[in-house]
Motif scaffolding. Structure first.
Motif, PDB file in Angstrom:
ATOM      1  N   UNK A 126       0.952  -1.235  -0.036  1.00  0.00           N
ATOM      2  CA  UNK A 126       0.052  -0.098   0.026  1.00  0.00           C
ATOM      3  C   UNK A 126       0.942   1.227  -0.130  1.00  0.00           C
ATOM      4  N   UNK A 127       2.113   1.245   0.286  1.00  0.00           N
ATOM      5  CA  UNK A 127       2.994   2.381   0.451  1.00  0.00           C
ATOM      6  C   UNK A 127       2.971   3.227   1.499  1.00  0.00           C
ATOM      7  N   UNK A 128       2.474   2.857   2.532  1.00  0.00           N
ATOM      8  CA  UNK A 128       2.395   3.440   3.939  1.00  0.00           C
ATOM      9  C   UNK A 128       1.311   3.037   4.786  1.00  0.00           C
ATOM     10  N   UNK A 129       1.175   3.763   5.932  1.00  0.00           N
ATOM     11  CA  UNK A 129       0.217   3.613   6.668  1.00  0.00           C
ATOM     12  C   UNK A 129      -0.563   4.732   7.178  1.00  0.00           C
ATOM     13  N   UNK A 130      -1.987   4.916   7.486  1.00  0.00           N
ATOM     14  CA  UNK A 130      -2.584   5.794   7.950  1.00  0.00           C
ATOM     15  C   UNK A 130      -2.401   5.664   9.475  1.00  0.00           C
ATOM     16  N   UNK A 131      -2.543   6.786  10.058  1.00  0.00           N
ATOM     17  CA  UNK A 131      -2.217   6.828  11.531  1.00  0.00           C
ATOM     18  C   UNK A 131      -3.410   7.896  12.208  1.00  0.00           C
ATOM     19  N   UNK A 132      -4.285   7.506  12.860  1.00  0.00           N
ATOM     20  CA  UNK A 132      -5.040   8.453  13.417  1.00  0.00           C
ATOM     21  C   UNK A 132      -4.534   9.111  14.821  1.00  0.00           C
ATOM     22  N   UNK A 133      -4.962  10.414  14.930  1.00  0.00           N
ATOM     23  CA  UNK A 133      -4.380  10.893  16.145  1.00  0.00           C
ATOM     24  C   UNK A 133      -5.331  11.628  16.899  1.00  0.00           C
ATOM     25  N   UNK A 134      -5.324  11.762  18.088  1.00  0.00           N
ATOM     26  CA  UNK A 134      -6.262  12.745  18.883  1.00  0.00           C
ATOM     27  C   UNK A 134      -5.672  13.969  19.606  1.00  0.00           C
ATOM     28  N   UNK A 135      -6.640  15.110  19.957  1.00  0.00           N
ATOM     29  CA  UNK A 135      -6.413  16.076  20.494  1.00  0.00           C
ATOM     30  C   UNK A 135      -5.681  15.829  22.020  1.00  0.00           C
ATOM     31  N   UNK A 195      -8.213  16.921  25.058  1.00  0.00           N
ATOM     32  CA  UNK A 195      -9.712  16.151  25.053  1.00  0.00           C
ATOM     33  C   UNK A 195      -9.587  14.974  24.730  1.00  0.00           C
ATOM     34  N   UNK A 196      -8.559  14.228  24.102  1.00  0.00           N
ATOM     35  CA  UNK A 196      -8.526  12.952  23.569  1.00  0.00           C
ATOM     36  C   UNK A 196      -9.563  12.489  22.246  1.00  0.00           C
ATOM     37  N   UNK A 197     -10.172  13.665  21.843  1.00  0.00           N
ATOM     38  CA  UNK A 197     -11.121  13.446  20.707  1.00  0.00           C
ATOM     39  C   UNK A 197     -10.345  13.319  19.396  1.00  0.00           C
ATOM     40  N   UNK A 198     -11.001  12.573  18.466  1.00  0.00           N
ATOM     41  CA  UNK A 198     -10.146  12.469  16.985  1.00  0.00           C
ATOM     42  C   UNK A 198      -9.953  14.033  16.586  1.00  0.00           C
ATOM     43  N   UNK A 199      -8.608  13.984  15.996  1.00  0.00           N
ATOM     44  CA  UNK A 199      -8.294  15.543  15.475  1.00  0.00           C
ATOM     45  C   UNK A 199      -7.793  15.096  13.950  1.00  0.00           C
ATOM     46  N   UNK A 200      -7.840  13.864  13.528  1.00  0.00           N
ATOM     47  CA  UNK A 200      -7.250  13.768  12.078  1.00  0.00           C
ATOM     48  C   UNK A 200      -6.409  12.700  11.888  1.00  0.00           C
TER      49      UNK A 200
END
Length: 92
Positions: A31-40, A43-48
């Motif tokens: 796939x050429x890489x990995x998606x990495x989710x991160x949070x604030x 607050x710990x909320x999803x940020x991107x």
């Protein structure tokens, strides 16, 4: 190096010759890489989501083969019988 031809629209329309990820890479599975989710932090909320490219692929390695023309956009005003408002008058 595994090459393929792609169409791109930025910075201008063109056909480019580009590298592809290794299909049997044990780290990314081709796939050429990995998606990495991160949070604030607070607050710990999803940020991107960030994209981490794999070592088996250099996504910046590409060459322009053929620049493609840019077609001007049509104006949509009432004087244009094909793209504007509907009129009962003949075009001539």
């Amino acid at each position: 190096m595994r090459l393929r031809i792609r169409r791109t629209t930025w910075p201008r329309p063109a056909l480019i010759l580009t590298d592809t990820p290794h299909p049997a890479c044990p780290d990314c599975g081709g796939e050429g890489g990995h998606n990495r989710d991160y949070g604030d932090y607070e607050t710990g909320e999803y940020a991107g989501t960030e994209w981490d490219p794999c070592h088996c692929w250099d996504e910046t390695r590409s060459r322009v083969l053929l620049p493609l023309p840019r077609f001007p956009r049509r104006r949509r005003d009432s004087t244009d019988p094909w793209g504007g408002a509907h009129t009962d008058e003949p075009p001539f």
